[in-house]
Design a protein around this motif. Structure first.
Motif, PDB file in Angstrom:
ATOM      1  N   GLY A   5       0.613  -1.130   0.108  1.00 11.81           N
ATOM      2  CA  GLY A   5      -0.184  -0.166  -0.038  1.00 11.81           C
ATOM      3  C   GLY A   5       0.840   1.349   0.136  1.00 11.81           C
ATOM      4  N   ARG A   6       2.211   0.977   0.051  1.00 14.70           N
ATOM      5  CA  ARG A   6       2.956   2.583   0.393  1.00 14.70           C
ATOM      6  C   ARG A   6       4.016   2.175  -0.961  1.00 14.70           C
ATOM      7  NH1 ARG A   6       6.214   3.888   3.894  1.00 14.70           N
ATOM      8  NH2 ARG A   6       5.751   5.947   3.612  1.00 14.70           N
ATOM      9  N   LYS A  35       5.054   1.078  -5.123  1.00 12.23           N
ATOM     10  CA  LYS A  35       4.692   0.763  -6.500  1.00 12.23           C
ATOM     11  C   LYS A  35       3.062   0.467  -6.311  1.00 12.23           C
ATOM     12  CE  LYS A  35       8.717   0.297  -7.757  1.00 12.23           C
ATOM     13  NZ  LYS A  35       8.783   1.476  -8.703  1.00 12.23           N
ATOM     14  N   THR A  36       2.620   1.723  -5.944  1.00 18.81           N
ATOM     15  CA  THR A  36       1.107   1.667  -6.110  1.00 18.81           C
ATOM     16  C   THR A  36       0.832   1.683  -7.412  1.00 18.81           C
ATOM     17  OG1 THR A  36       1.115   4.023  -5.955  1.00 18.81           O
ATOM     18  CG2 THR A  36       0.845   2.636  -3.828  1.00 18.81           C
ATOM     19  N   ARG A  37       1.291   2.115  -8.454  1.00 14.73           N
ATOM     20  CA  ARG A  37       0.989   2.078  -9.898  1.00 14.73           C
ATOM     21  C   ARG A  37       1.043   0.681 -10.456  1.00 14.73           C
ATOM     22  NH1 ARG A  37       4.495   6.345 -12.901  1.00 14.73           N
ATOM     23  NH2 ARG A  37       3.372   5.531 -14.706  1.00 14.73           N
ATOM     24  N   THR A  44      -0.723  -1.692  -9.288  1.00 13.11           N
ATOM     25  CA  THR A  44      -2.064  -1.884  -8.856  1.00 13.11           C
ATOM     26  C   THR A  44      -3.141  -1.269  -9.932  1.00 13.11           C
ATOM     27  OG1 THR A  44      -2.593  -0.347  -7.045  1.00 13.11           O
ATOM     28  CG2 THR A  44      -1.683  -2.360  -6.337  1.00 13.11           C
ATOM     29  N   PRO A  56      -1.751  -4.810  -3.513  1.00 19.43           N
ATOM     30  CA  PRO A  56      -0.600  -4.441  -2.751  1.00 19.43           C
ATOM     31  C   PRO A  56       0.316  -5.190  -2.280  1.00 19.43           C
ATOM     32  CG  PRO A  56      -2.933  -3.398  -2.356  1.00 19.43           C
ATOM     33  CD  PRO A  56      -3.197  -4.643  -3.338  1.00 19.43           C
TER      34      PRO A  56
END
Length: 219
Positions: free
Chosen positions: A9-10, A12-14, A16, A21
């Motif tokens: 969730g903090r 490599k959010t791109r 998803t 996550p």
């Protein structure tokens, strides 16, 4: 090295929703481990990890860890160079998004012979950013002049940084262009380029699920 701890969730959010996550964090951890291992093979008087978060099992011995300061990426990069200045000598700052990086890519341009007459090293990223910045004589003031106010994560970030390097009258050695892992397509490309990395191993283990999500996982 500037990095984020691989927390779901903090980081490599791109990646998803093509990845969950947790899967994105697994890929980030693999990329981080690969990059640390590669940099560990490059001769250096000091190995400094400027980290957002807490170190984990992926951190090999021999690295000094400092917390990242707050603010935008331009300020965090400047602070990293300020920390490097205290060690003396040239400093090369690398991110965690290019696990395909090899020690050979850095060995020649950073060798003592190649450093003669070089003031800076610049590693362009394929998306218009940059994956590395090196300064032969790093100071907080020089880093501030080069980095403060540079718009980050745009298609023109690297060009603006290179413009500032040139305007400062620095002799720049350009390193190979590499693809940052930001998207699922990037992950597939980089895994194919560097099949012997932990990143590729983790990607190949995850790709069945990624492909099932309907997001492009070709490559």
């Amino acid at each position: 090295m500037l990095a984020k701890a691989p927390v779901p969730g903090r980081v490599k959010t791109r990646l998803t929703p093509g990845c969950t996550p947790a899967q994105a964090a697994e890929l980030a951890e693999a990329a981080l481990a690969d990059t640390l291992r590669t940099l560990g093979r490059v001769p250096a008087g000091r190995r400094l990890l400027v980290l957002d978060g807490a170190p984990g099992r992926w951190l090999p011995p021999g690295w000094e860890v400092l917390p990242q300061r707050g603010g935008g990426l331009d300020l965090r990069l400047t602070a990293a160079f300020a920390a490097a200045e205290r060690g003396g000598g040239p400093a090369l700052l690398v991110g965690m998004d290019t696990p395909q990086l090899t020690a050979r890519m850095l060995a020649e341009p950073l060798s003592p012979a190649a450093r003669v007459g070089t003031d800076a090293w610049y590693g362009p990223a394929a998306d218009g950013g940059f994956w590395a910045l090196g300064l032969a004589r790093p100071t907080a003031e020089l880093a501030r002049r080069l980095l403060h106010g540079v718009p980050m994560s745009t298609a023109h970030t690297g060009a603006e940084l290179l413009r500032r390097l040139n305007e400062a009258g620095l002799a720049v050695t350009v390193l190979p262009t590499l693809t940052d892992v930001d998207t699922v397509a990037d992950a597939a490309e980089v895994a194919a380029q560097a099949p012997d990395t932990r990143f590729a191993e983790r990607w190949n283990a995850l790709r069945t699920g990624v492909a099932a999500s309907g997001v492009g996982a070709a490559g």
